[in-house]
Design a protein around this motif. Sequence first.
Motif, PDB file in Angstrom:
ATOM      1  N   MET A   1       0.851  -1.197   0.000  1.00  0.00           N
ATOM      2  CA  MET A   1       0.000   0.000   0.000  1.00  0.00           C
ATOM      3  C   MET A   1       0.874   1.230   0.000  1.00  0.00           C
ATOM      4  O   MET A   1       1.926   1.271   0.632  1.00  0.00           O
ATOM      5  N   SER A   2       0.465   2.269  -0.716  1.00  0.00           N
ATOM      6  CA  SER A   2       1.230   3.507  -0.746  1.00  0.00           C
ATOM      7  C   SER A   2       1.285   4.128   0.625  1.00  0.00           C
ATOM      8  O   SER A   2       0.396   3.925   1.449  1.00  0.00           O
ATOM      9  N   PRO A   3       2.322   4.916   0.948  1.00  0.00           N
ATOM     10  CA  PRO A   3       2.459   5.501   2.266  1.00  0.00           C
ATOM     11  C   PRO A   3       1.255   6.349   2.632  1.00  0.00           C
ATOM     12  O   PRO A   3       0.609   6.956   1.767  1.00  0.00           O
ATOM     13  N   GLY A 114      -9.173  -8.896  -7.879  1.00  0.00           N
ATOM     14  CA  GLY A 114      -8.183  -8.705  -6.832  1.00  0.00           C
ATOM     15  C   GLY A 114      -8.558  -7.637  -5.826  1.00  0.00           C
ATOM     16  O   GLY A 114      -7.679  -7.008  -5.225  1.00  0.00           O
ATOM     17  N   LEU A 115      -9.851  -7.436  -5.611  1.00  0.00           N
ATOM     18  CA  LEU A 115     -10.323  -6.432  -4.660  1.00  0.00           C
ATOM     19  C   LEU A 115     -10.868  -7.104  -3.402  1.00  0.00           C
ATOM     20  O   LEU A 115     -11.117  -8.310  -3.386  1.00  0.00           O
ATOM     21  N   ALA A 116     -11.065  -6.307  -2.371  1.00  0.00           N
ATOM     22  CA  ALA A 116     -11.554  -6.842  -1.097  1.00  0.00           C
ATOM     23  C   ALA A 116     -12.260  -5.739  -0.326  1.00  0.00           C
ATOM     24  O   ALA A 116     -12.210  -4.555  -0.684  1.00  0.00           O
ATOM     25  N   VAL A 136      -7.837  -2.646  -3.246  1.00  0.00           N
ATOM     26  CA  VAL A 136      -6.968  -3.695  -3.772  1.00  0.00           C
ATOM     27  C   VAL A 136      -6.589  -4.619  -2.616  1.00  0.00           C
ATOM     28  O   VAL A 136      -6.277  -4.147  -1.513  1.00  0.00           O
ATOM     29  N   PHE A 137      -6.658  -5.928  -2.837  1.00  0.00           N
ATOM     30  CA  PHE A 137      -6.448  -6.869  -1.743  1.00  0.00           C
ATOM     31  C   PHE A 137      -5.116  -6.637  -1.039  1.00  0.00           C
ATOM     32  O   PHE A 137      -5.042  -6.694   0.196  1.00  0.00           O
ATOM     33  N   VAL A 138      -4.068  -6.370  -1.792  1.00  0.00           N
ATOM     34  CA  VAL A 138      -2.755  -6.133  -1.181  1.00  0.00           C
ATOM     35  C   VAL A 138      -2.810  -4.896  -0.295  1.00  0.00           C
ATOM     36  O   VAL A 138      -2.247  -4.880   0.814  1.00  0.00           O
ATOM     37  N   ASP A 139      -3.487  -3.833  -0.753  1.00  0.00           N
ATOM     38  CA  ASP A 139      -3.600  -2.617   0.044  1.00  0.00           C
ATOM     39  C   ASP A 139      -4.439  -2.862   1.304  1.00  0.00           C
ATOM     40  O   ASP A 139      -4.128  -2.345   2.378  1.00  0.00           O
TER      41      ASP A 139
END
Length: 497
Positions: A1-3, A114-116, A136-139
């Motif tokens: 995730m971006s800062p 790939g969303l959540a 986004v799932f990673v974020d």
Amino acid sequence: MSPPASEWRRVSPLAIVYFVFDSFRHAINLWPALVPLFAGGEKFRALFWAYGLPGLLALFVVGVVLHFWFFRYKVEADRIHLQRGVLNRKRLTLYFERVQQADIAQPFYFRPFGLATLGLESAGSRQQEVDIPGLVFVDAQALKNLILEQRRQAETDDGETREWNANQPDYELRLPWTEVARYGLMYNGLLLLAPLIAPFSQNLGPSIETWFVALEGTVVQRFVTGLDENTLAWAVALASIFAVLMGLFTLFVLSMLIALVRFWDYHLTRTGDQYQYRAGLGTVKTRGFRLHKLQQVSISQGIVARLLKRYSLMISKAGGGAPTGEVQHGKHFLIPVLTADGLVELKSQLAFPDPSWRRVSPAYIAWRGGVSGTILTLILVPVLLANEVFLLYALLPYSICFLLAWRYWYCFGIYQDSEWLGVKTGFIGSKVVWLPIGKAQKATVSEPPWLKPWRLANLSIWGADGRLEMHYISRTEAESIRDQTLFRVMTFRGRWF
């Protein structure tokens, strides 16, 4: 995730699908508004289908788009801000150290992209829950880890240090699909739909006549007409039994499919005092709780579960903002299926005692069996007199009621130690409810007039998710349990949230 940054962000446009389902869920509560549709006559219904329904659909679509457009969030170093609402705009700020639970769900409409959805549950007297869909799932996973790390850091600053190793859980439980399917057999909520189908059975007779007319001239029609009345009656009875069995079979199959969709690949882990499970087929959900948030535990085994030698365990946890005593199954932590060995292991993980159950007074049998037997006898006597039947048959309800009362008494048990209070009930199956004594909220002793001759009383102890009832125990024991419970509550120094 971006800062973390100070700018407001929108979620993915695909989150509109989430708002569609969420708005539809709230719109269902407006079903009484459809009553005029059925009572307004043909002209009113024609106007509704021509103008009303398209207008409502257009309003629904506009509302969903506006909810998406006005939904924004902003992540800072130690908090998250949310803006939501259309006419009633709301702004919410959640400090990471106050977030007690962070769960990630991947609905079936988000998984291909790939969303959540990230669900956050806050602590305090005004508990709040928010969902951030379309991340986004990673974020979402990174934001969840950031929140949990901030919370752990806050607890460390307060002197509560805990070891954490997400790669090596202290306890694991996986349920294969065969065990999950058993849950569908054990708790078939679709059977509640059976009484709703009964009113439609009145159309079964005319339908059978129509089918029979349609078979006129066929081999089947000649075979049926060739049967005598006795054989035909047996054939109809067998066909009816077969139809009922097929209906039940269909309901059980649907129930197993629903269970598989909910709990597919169920994986439970414990790391330190953090319990978490991940499960789901179409929608993958993660749900967890901290051990200090445990409010009540229910271990149940119904009739089918007893035949299968399986149990279910449900943990009520602090949070969710539900009023006291109001059951919200969606906010409970559920282990759907456990074998006897699995239950023993999990009880060891939760530090449950090995109880020696105490039965209540046998006066329970005398009073419950006597009262219910007398009521049924008074109802049965006029019927027997009207049909000139031997009146001794009126005493039959007494034996049945006393037998039932004995069974309930035999299955009823109570247990108390310095940490736990337990109540066991049942008839064929069983249910055991455990309450941490330090988290009791109220305790009352009542002594109805019919219990005074035996010096007995009823004890009720309220927790965050309902109350425990202990009937027909000695007044001295009831007062002792009440006083010990209240003393434990006053001296309790653990955390609730």
